[in-house]
Write an enzyme that holds these catalytic residues in place. Structure first.
Site, PDB file in Angstrom:
ATOM      1  N   CYS A  85      -9.772 -25.239  58.845  1.00  0.00           N
ATOM      2  CA  CYS A  85      -9.262 -24.881  60.169  1.00  0.00           C
ATOM      3  C   CYS A  85     -10.092 -25.612  61.221  1.00  0.00           C
ATOM      4  CB  CYS A  85      -9.379 -23.368  60.355  1.00  0.00           C
ATOM      5  SG  CYS A  85      -8.781 -22.764  61.934  1.00  0.00           S
ATOM      6  N   GLU A 127      -1.295 -19.768  60.426  1.00  0.00           N
ATOM      7  CA  GLU A 127      -1.242 -19.460  61.863  1.00  0.00           C
ATOM      8  C   GLU A 127      -0.920 -17.987  62.097  1.00  0.00           C
ATOM      9  OE1 GLU A 127      -2.689 -21.704  63.270  1.00  0.00           O
ATOM     10  OE2 GLU A 127      -2.258 -23.339  61.900  1.00  0.00           O
ATOM     11  N   HIS A 130      -4.036 -16.094  61.989  1.00  0.00           N
ATOM     12  CA  HIS A 130      -4.770 -16.198  63.262  1.00  0.00           C
ATOM     13  C   HIS A 130      -4.312 -15.102  64.239  1.00  0.00           C
ATOM     14  CE1 HIS A 130      -7.477 -19.622  63.427  1.00  0.00           C
ATOM     15  NE2 HIS A 130      -6.614 -20.351  62.733  1.00  0.00           N
TER      16      HIS A 130
END
Length: 136
Positions: A85, A127, A130
């Site tokens: 990342c 994602e 996240h």
């Protein structure tokens, strides 16, 4: 606008809030920042550019797709992998799924549903983590 990549794990570990139509500007910021980091990046969440809103961008192969308030509705065919990342140093082991279904609002604030497989599915899952404050 190209934004700086957030590396503060305390900030990244916080859950993101629902996006609204007032957050549509994030589509441009995510696209510009992804383009600036294209050499090392295939997707991005809004918290990676300092905004705790549920918005992501995913490289789909031929282009990028921005999703607001994405929700994973189905997943199948699990596999174990390692991911890196931009916000973190190194890579980490994680479990992903080869096929996922996701619903989201697009850049015109229309609801969409999509089935993703392979690398776009993996990017989307990273994602989505996240947005939940899960650091991979």
């Amino acid at each position: 606008m190209i934004k700086e990549i957030v590396k503060d794990t305390f900030f990244l570990a916080q859950k993101s809030e629902e996006a609204t139509e007032a957050d549509l500007y994030l589509a441009t910021d995510l696209q510009d920042t992804l383009n600036a980091n294209r050499e090392n990046c295939v997707g991005m969440a809004a918290n990676m550019i300092g905004v705790k809103k549920r918005a992501i961008i995913v490289n789909m192969g031929l282009g990028d797709l921005v999703m607001f308030n994405p929700v994973l509705t189905n997943k199948s065919v699990p596999f174990d992998t390692k991911e890196s990342c931009l916000s973190l140093v190194g890579s980490r082991s994680t479990r992903r799924y080869q096929k996922i279904d996701v619903t989201f609002m697009d850049k015109n604030w229309n609801k969409q549903s999509l089935t993703l497989t392979g690398l776009p599915a993996q990017i989307c899952q990273h994602e989505l983590d996240h947005l939940e404050g899960i650091i991979i």
